[in-house]
Design a protein around this motif. Structure first.
Motif, PDB file in Angstrom:
ATOM      1  N   THR A  42      -0.466  -1.322  -5.837  1.00 34.47           N
ATOM      2  CA  THR A  42       0.074  -0.681  -4.641  1.00 34.47           C
ATOM      3  C   THR A  42       1.431  -0.044  -4.930  1.00 34.47           C
ATOM      4  N   LYS A  43       2.248  -0.673  -5.763  1.00 38.05           N
ATOM      5  CA  LYS A  43       3.551  -0.104  -6.140  1.00 38.05           C
ATOM      6  C   LYS A  43       3.364   1.212  -6.892  1.00 38.05           C
ATOM      7  N   PHE A  44       2.360   1.283  -7.730  1.00 35.47           N
ATOM      8  CA  PHE A  44       2.045   2.512  -8.445  1.00 35.47           C
ATOM      9  C   PHE A  44       1.740   3.639  -7.443  1.00 35.47           C
ATOM     10  N   THR A  45       0.916   3.328  -6.466  1.00 41.57           N
ATOM     11  CA  THR A  45       0.580   4.303  -5.424  1.00 41.57           C
ATOM     12  C   THR A  45       1.827   4.698  -4.638  1.00 41.57           C
ATOM     13  N   GLU A  46       2.701   3.739  -4.365  1.00 42.08           N
ATOM     14  CA  GLU A  46       3.954   4.011  -3.659  1.00 42.08           C
ATOM     15  C   GLU A  46       4.801   5.028  -4.419  1.00 42.08           C
ATOM     16  N   LYS A  56       7.391   5.419   2.601  1.00 40.47           N
ATOM     17  CA  LYS A  56       7.704   4.475   3.676  1.00 40.47           C
ATOM     18  C   LYS A  56       6.463   4.099   4.482  1.00 40.47           C
ATOM     19  N   GLU A  57       5.406   4.898   4.363  1.00 36.58           N
ATOM     20  CA  GLU A  57       4.193   4.662   5.132  1.00 36.58           C
ATOM     21  C   GLU A  57       3.203   3.738   4.444  1.00 36.58           C
ATOM     22  N   ILE A  58       3.454   3.411   3.191  1.00 35.82           N
ATOM     23  CA  ILE A  58       2.446   2.675   2.421  1.00 35.82           C
ATOM     24  C   ILE A  58       2.254   1.252   2.910  1.00 35.82           C
ATOM     25  N   SER A  59       0.993   0.846   2.908  1.00 37.95           N
ATOM     26  CA  SER A  59       0.620  -0.540   3.132  1.00 37.95           C
ATOM     27  C   SER A  59      -0.655  -0.775   2.333  1.00 37.95           C
ATOM     28  N   SER A  60      -0.859  -2.003   1.939  1.00 32.96           N
ATOM     29  CA  SER A  60      -2.046  -2.315   1.167  1.00 32.96           C
ATOM     30  C   SER A  60      -3.271  -2.215   2.065  1.00 32.96           C
ATOM     31  N   PRO A  61      -4.310  -1.533   1.606  1.00 30.01           N
ATOM     32  CA  PRO A  61      -5.520  -1.396   2.417  1.00 30.01           C
ATOM     33  C   PRO A  61      -6.483  -2.573   2.262  1.00 30.01           C
ATOM     34  N   THR A  62      -5.955  -3.756   2.038  1.00 34.78           N
ATOM     35  CA  THR A  62      -6.777  -4.937   1.784  1.00 34.78           C
ATOM     36  C   THR A  62      -7.821  -5.164   2.871  1.00 34.78           C
ATOM     37  N   GLU A  68      -5.239   6.423   4.772  1.00 37.46           N
ATOM     38  CA  GLU A  68      -4.987   7.837   4.493  1.00 37.46           C
ATOM     39  C   GLU A  68      -3.521   8.132   4.764  1.00 37.46           C
ATOM     40  N   TYR A  69      -2.879   8.764   3.797  1.00 35.56           N
ATOM     41  CA  TYR A  69      -1.498   9.224   3.932  1.00 35.56           C
ATOM     42  C   TYR A  69      -1.564  10.737   3.874  1.00 35.56           C
ATOM     43  N   ILE A  74      -1.002  17.720   1.623  1.00 36.66           N
ATOM     44  CA  ILE A  74      -2.090  16.995   0.972  1.00 36.66           C
ATOM     45  C   ILE A  74      -2.502  15.749   1.749  1.00 36.66           C
ATOM     46  N   SER A  75      -3.720  15.314   1.510  1.00 32.99           N
ATOM     47  CA  SER A  75      -4.197  14.013   1.975  1.00 32.99           C
ATOM     48  C   SER A  75      -4.359  13.120   0.758  1.00 32.99           C
ATOM     49  N   ILE A  76      -3.875  11.891   0.873  1.00 30.94           N
ATOM     50  CA  ILE A  76      -3.997  10.917  -0.201  1.00 30.94           C
ATOM     51  C   ILE A  76      -4.718   9.704   0.377  1.00 30.94           C
ATOM     52  N   TYR A  77      -5.780   9.295  -0.297  1.00 35.98           N
ATOM     53  CA  TYR A  77      -6.596   8.180   0.154  1.00 35.98           C
ATOM     54  C   TYR A  77      -6.359   6.996  -0.769  1.00 35.98           C
ATOM     55  N   HIS A  78      -6.086   5.856  -0.176  1.00 37.45           N
ATOM     56  CA  HIS A  78      -5.733   4.650  -0.921  1.00 37.45           C
ATOM     57  C   HIS A  78      -6.770   3.578  -0.585  1.00 37.45           C
ATOM     58  N   PHE A  79      -7.664   3.300  -1.522  1.00 33.02           N
ATOM     59  CA  PHE A  79      -8.751   2.351  -1.333  1.00 33.02           C
ATOM     60  C   PHE A  79      -8.402   0.995  -1.948  1.00 33.02           C
ATOM     61  N   ASP A  80      -8.864  -0.064  -1.307  1.00 33.54           N
ATOM     62  CA  ASP A  80      -8.888  -1.397  -1.896  1.00 33.54           C
ATOM     63  C   ASP A  80     -10.331  -1.864  -1.769  1.00 33.54           C
ATOM     64  N   VAL A  81     -11.064  -1.814  -2.865  1.00 30.83           N
ATOM     65  CA  VAL A  81     -12.502  -2.096  -2.806  1.00 30.83           C
ATOM     66  C   VAL A  81     -12.846  -3.518  -3.268  1.00 30.83           C
TER      67      VAL A  81
END
Length: 111
Positions: A42-46, A56-62, A68-69, A74-81
């Motif tokens: 998650t820090k890498f994505t941050e 400042k908007e990041i949170s883990s998608p657990t 979606e940020y 741009i749109s950035i999608y952050h998955f936790d699969v």
């Protein structure tokens, strides 16, 4: 497809690595991340999001599976699969729209 292995020693370095990656971004970029709990996925994505002023908007998608940020660029999608058990479950959340759209995807627990 290429695979690169990089050893990072602390959270600050992981954020910096995410920031550096923005120099190599393009639409449809999918970044698959693996690593133990607390490894810094998650820090890498941050760090990447900081390029767009979205850190400042990041949170883990657990529990949400995907966050979606978005800004005007741009749109950035952050998955936790981690909890996904099959390709059918991925299809249900609409991963193809994210992977093959104009945005960039980060996938935690990609293995």
């Amino acid at each position: 497809m290429s695979e690169v292995l990089i050893k990072v020693v602390n959270q600050e370095s992981m954020i910096n690595l995410g920031t550096v990656l923005t120099n190599f971004m393009y639409p449809n970029l999918v970044i698959a991340m693996t690593g133990d709990l607390g490894a810094g996925k998650t820090k890498f994505t941050e760090g990447f999001l900081s390029y767009f002023g979205l850190e400042k908007e990041i949170s883990s998608p657990t529990f949400t599976i995907v966050n979606e940020y978005k800004n005007e660029k741009i749109s950035i999608y952050h998955f936790d699969v981690y909890r996904i058990g099959s390709i059918e479950e991925m299809e249900e959340i609409g991963y193809e729209d994210c992977f093959y759209g104009e945005g960039i995807c980060f996938i935690e627990w990609a293995n």
